[in-house]
Every structure is written in structure tokens, then in C-alpha cells.
Enzyme design. Structure first.
Site, PDB file in Angstrom:
ATOM      1  CB  CYS A  10      -0.902  -0.026   1.231  1.00 52.40           C
ATOM      2  SG  CYS A  10      -2.238   1.137   1.096  1.00 52.40           S
ATOM      3  CB  CYS A  84      -3.613   2.202  -2.356  1.00 49.08           C
ATOM      4  SG  CYS A  84      -2.371   0.908  -2.226  1.00 49.08           S
ATOM      5  CB  CYS A  88       4.327  -4.376  -7.411  1.00 53.61           C
ATOM      6  SG  CYS A  88       3.545  -4.040  -5.866  1.00 53.61           S
TER       7      CYS A  88
END
Length: 138
Positions: A10, A84, A88
Site C-alpha cells: 500500500c 491504492c 509493483c
């Protein structure tokens, strides 16, 4: 039996990802390695998230938000983002999920309790999947 590694991501690593990591550690124990991180970590854990978790008997006040590193993603078998918009690095062979959850930042305790309960339910299902998927064949 292989012990899977789960990474919760997050942006601030101060609320949702910390709650998820704490529940996974609490529910799975040593059967799963648990990591959490964020691209822009906060300076401290969200105090309302900590309060909501304390109501369920889990203390996250000693946790520290951590910066997401490429190596952390590399070592994870499962990477779960928390709705959110955090991105990645993508590596083939990993399981990626996005759990769309409201941000507890700036919310009152009653709202954060709802988010906590959604996270707990998802983590319980994840524990079931991971412990079934990694069990040795009969």
C-alpha cells in the site's frame, strides 16, 4: 512443504497493508512468511488502524512503515496491493492480486473497523488457499 511468502503493498504502508500483514501472521503463524511495504511509507502506523486492530487483540503499534524494494517483490510468491493504485515490479511466476479497499487514513474508528473486518475476511480466505495449495500431496 514449501512456506509461501506474501507481500502486502500500500502506498503509505501504515494502515491496510499493516493490518493485512498482522492478520496473516496471526492466522497462519509460521506456515507463511509475511512482508509489507509501500512506495511512499508514512512515518508511523495509522493510530486509528492500530486502535481497530487492538480491539481484535492484535498489536501493530510496534510496526514501522517500510519502503517497497525490488528485492522484496522478488522474494514474494504472492503480491497483494490494497486498492491504492500502488504499482509493483512485475515478475513472471508470481501471483498478483489487488484488494480494493477504502483507505483508513483520516477515517473515524467506525469506518476503520469495517475496513479491518474486510481485510480479516480476505486474509482468512487467503490462509485457506495458501495452506491448501502448499500441503503435501497424499
Amino acid at each position: 512443504m514449501t512456506r509461501p511468502t506474501v507481500l502486502f503493498v500500500c502506498v503509505h504502508n501504515a494502515g491496510r497493508s499493516q493490518m493485512a500483514a498482522a492478520y496473516l501472521h496471526h492466522l497462519a503463524g509460521d506456515r507463511v512468511q509475511v512482508l509489507s511495504a509501500g512506495s511512499q511509507p508514512a512515518e508511523e502506523i495509522n493510530p486509528v488502524a492500530a486502535q481497530a486492530m487492538a480491539e481484535d487483540g492484535i498489536d501493530i503499534t510496534g510496526e514501522t512503515p517500510t519502503r517497497l524494494a525490488d528485492d522484496t517483490v522478488r522474494q514474494a510468491d504472492v503480491v497483494i496491493t490494497m486498492g491504492c493504485g500502488d504499482t509493483c515490479p512485475f515478475y513472471p511466476g508470481k501471483r498478483y492480486e489487488d484488494w480494493v479497499l477504502d483507505d483508513p487514513a483520516g477515517q473515524d474508528l467506525s469506518v476503520v473497523r469495517g475496513i479491518r473486518d474486510q481485510i480479516k475476511a480476505r486474509v482468512q480466505a487467503l490462509v485457506e488457499q495458501l495452506t491448501t495449495d502448499t500441503a503435501p500431496a497424499p
